[in-house]
Scaffold this active site. Structure first.
Site: not given
Ligand code: C5P
Length: 414
Positions: A281, A211-213
């Site tokens: 995102a 995943g991402n932030r």
């Protein structure tokens, strides 16, 4: 469909001779599709009966703070104030206007006005000399400064026999001004937006993911701002705890890029958007296979092979109408203008919102952002660092400008 359709209007009627015209005001509003609940001051009942206004509005009329002395029940002024999209006081006497300025609560209507969360519109009605008296002028100015919209009275013959300004605006003008006013409050009513937001999670096994932030904060701020301006928003969100509570927002929560794509397609099968804003995102790749259940530490592979995710925004942009305003986001490391220009073409966007993680206070995990609006090599508008809500306002201003240019006839009430 006029922009009064479905509107909830609390109509305050006060004790002026113009109260006889309130019957026509109710009729105009109801004919335009609004729901009307009437609140009368005791003075108003000297000029027109609750029966007349109750019959025309199809709703019980309220006038006393206590509904029934013997039963001890009271009229819930808070509920009335919260029910309305607007409180319209027509006619508004000098007495009620001064009560509003002072914040008095000595009539049911004044208590409704004190507890109302919605905007207030007044249509003053009084004799010429009362209207031009400094007290009235000052009161109207104070109310105006507090955000009350004033429907100016007409000039002409008055009930006193005098002639001058003070006659309540005619009911059809009240309806027209109220319609205009609603439109100015919700200039994008009748338009629809599709927003993707937040991160995606691509599962490795039942508990681990790539995943991402991304927090989803910027997308949520944009959805709320557009909904406040009247748009219906299909909001497709990856895992994010940022709330988006607004009746105009239809939120679908998803986990993976493939789920996000499917949810966007389902929203478009229902109705095509007038604006698309891809703030999500989206993970560029996902594990080629997902291990079922939770893999033991010793069973974890040394390497995970990846496959690319589909470009959701490019897919959406390929099927929307030519008038649709299409916005993508690009998160750069350093100056990302070249990359933004490439994405503009590759994703068939009209504009890319460029933000850079190397700008202080911009990008993921901040409540602020610093963005450039990239339209093409010759047009890049730069903004200073501001809150994500303020960035959302800048973007909504642009969406508004574009939609009113591209599809002006869609605006409700035209
Ligand atoms: O290609 P890149 O990820 O840099 O482009 C960012 C823009 O494209 C964003 O608007 C993002 O929401 C969108 N995007 C998408 N699907 C992807 C990748 C990016 O919709 N798979």
């Amino acid at each position: 469909m006029g922009s009064l359709s479905g509107r909830r209007i609390v109509l305050g009627v006060t004790g002026s001779i113009a109260a006889y015209k309130s019957a026509l005001v109710v009729r105009e509003l109801v004919k335009a599709g609004a729901q009307v609940r009437v609140v009368m001051t005791p003075g108003a009942k000297e000029f027109i009966t609750p029966l007349t206004l109750g019959t025309l509005s199809g709703q019980a009329v309220h006038s006393a703070l206590t509904e029934d002395r013997d039963s001890g029940t009271w009229t819930d002024h808070v509920e009335l104030g919260l029910w309305g999209d607007v409180v319209l006081v027509a006619p508004a006497t000098a007495h009620t206007l001064s009560g509003m300025v002072e914040g008095r609560g000595d009539s049911l209507l004044l208590t409704v006005l004190l507890s109302a969360k919605c905007p207030v519109v007044v249509a003053p009605a009084m004799d010429r000399d009362m209207f031009t008296h400094a007290a009235t002028t000052d009161n109207l100015e104070t109310l105006r400064q507090r955000g009350v919209h004033i429907i100016e009275p007409d000039t002409g013959e008055l009930a006193s026999g005098l002639s001058g300004k003070g006659r309540m605006a005619e009911p059809d003008r009240i309806r027209q001004e109220l319609t205009e006013w609603f439109r100015s409050q919700a200039p994008l009513m009748g338009y629809r937006a599709l927003i993707t937001s937040g991160p995606t999670r691509e599962p490795i096994d039942a508990v681990r993911f790539i995943g991402n932030r991304s927090s989803g904060r910027q997308g949520a701020a944009i959805a709320l701002e557009l909904a406040r301006r009247g748009m219906l928003v299909d909001y497709i969100s990856g895992p994010s705890s940022i709330p988006t509570d607004h009746p105009g927002i239809r939120r679908v929560d998803v986990e993976t890029a493939l789920d996000m794509k499917a949810a966007a397609e389902a929203a478009m099968a229902h109705a095509l958007p007038d604006a698309v804003i891809g703030t999500a995102a989206v993970a560029d790749v996902r594990p080629a296979t997902t291990i079922s259940g939770k893999a033991a530490k010793t069973d974890l592979p040394d390497a995970i092979s990846m496959v690319p995710n589909p470009d959701i925004l490019a897919g959406i942009n390929a099927v929307v109408s030519p008038e649709c305003f299409k916005v993508g986001f690009a998160l750069a490391h350093g100056n990302g203008q070249e990359a933004a220009l490439r994405k503009l073409e590759a994703k068939n966007c009209d504009m890319i919102v460029l933000n850079s993680i190397t700008d202080k206070g911009a990008g993921f995990e901040h409540t602020t952002n610093r963005v450039d609006f990239v339209y093409g090599p010759d047009r890049i508008d730069s903004f200073e660092l501001k809150t994500k809500e303020a960035v959302a306002e800048d973007l909504a201003n642009e969406v508004q400008r574009q939609l009113l240019l591209r599809a002006p006839l869609k605006q409700s009430g035209r």
